[in-house]
Motif scaffolding. Structure first.
Motif, short mmCIF file in Angstrom:
data_model
loop_
_atom_site.label_atom_id
_atom_site.label_comp_id
_atom_site.label_asym_id
_atom_site.label_seq_id
_atom_site.Cartn_x
_atom_site.Cartn_y
_atom_site.Cartn_z
N ASP A 145 46.38 -34.20 51.04
CA ASP A 145 46.22 -32.80 51.47
C ASP A 145 47.57 -32.17 51.79
N ARG A 146 48.44 -32.90 52.44
CA ARG A 146 49.78 -32.36 52.75
C ARG A 146 50.57 -32.10 51.47
N ARG A 147 50.45 -33.02 50.51
CA ARG A 147 51.15 -32.83 49.24
C ARG A 147 50.60 -31.60 48.51
N ARG A 148 49.29 -31.45 48.50
CA ARG A 148 48.69 -30.28 47.85
C ARG A 148 49.09 -28.99 48.56
N ALA A 149 49.14 -29.01 49.88
CA ALA A 149 49.56 -27.82 50.63
C ALA A 149 51.01 -27.49 50.33
N ALA A 150 51.87 -28.50 50.22
CA ALA A 150 53.28 -28.25 49.90
C ALA A 150 53.40 -27.70 48.48
N GLU A 151 52.62 -28.25 47.55
CA GLU A 151 52.64 -27.72 46.17
C GLU A 151 52.14 -26.28 46.13
#
Length: 181
Positions: A145-151
């Motif tokens: 989720d953090r990676r998707r939010a950063a993307e």
């Protein structure tokens, strides 16, 4: 209708493992990049199947599969067939039959309880294993989720940059309206 009536005790134990493996395989086919969720689902299926098997054993106490038929059953004598006083002893027959049935039920329970406790213990171990697997799945979800939010934030920033560049190009070309695109 008892669909598990023809299944031996060993097969009932194997069915708990088969259910867990089938659940894990199905989830791996559905989401091949999430083995953590497949492991968690397999442990959950094993726990549910083990609890179900233990409850099934306790609901079928008189079944010979649990070992209750290895001990001799109590069969009280009939006092009503006694000459001269048989009619007076007829109520004693009911009491003796009730006591014998109670002892036979206890023998069945004593034979089935260790089998059911084995299933409940396996479900308890599955519950203990489910805690770290759940934490691992939660951690994996959090990282994803953090990676998707950063993307997503990077894409929003890039889109804003493209809009600014588009406005510069529109001014350079000389479009009179700023909201053409």
């Amino acid at each position: 209708m008892d669909i598990l009536a023809g299944i031996s005790s060993e097969w009932l134990k194997a069915l708990t493992w088969i259910a867990a493996l089938a659940c894990a395989a199905a989830l791996l086919l559905w989401r091949p990049r999430r083995p953590d969720l497949a492991a968690l689902a397999a442990v959950l299926a094993f726990m549910a199947a083990s609890l179900g098997a233990g409850i099934y054993v306790l609901n079928h106490l008189g079944d010979g599969r649990w070992g209750g038929d290895k001990e001799a059953r109590l069969d009280p004598p009939s006092f009503s067939e006694t000459p001269l006083v048989g009619e007076a002893l007829r109520p004693l027959d009911g009491v003796m039959n009730g006591m014998a049935d109670g002892v036979n039920d206890f023998v069945d329970f004593r034979a089935a309880l260790p089998v059911a406790l084995d299933y409940f213990a396996a479900a308890g171990w599955a519950l203990a294993l489910m805690v770290p697997l759940g934490v691992a799945a939660f951690a994996t979800n959090t990282v994803r989720d953090r990676r998707r939010a950063a993307e997503s934030a990077a894409q929003v920033t890039e889109l804003a940059r493209f809009r600014v560049e588009l406005e510069l190009v529109k001014r350079h070309v000389g479009y009179p309206e700023p909201d053409i695109i």
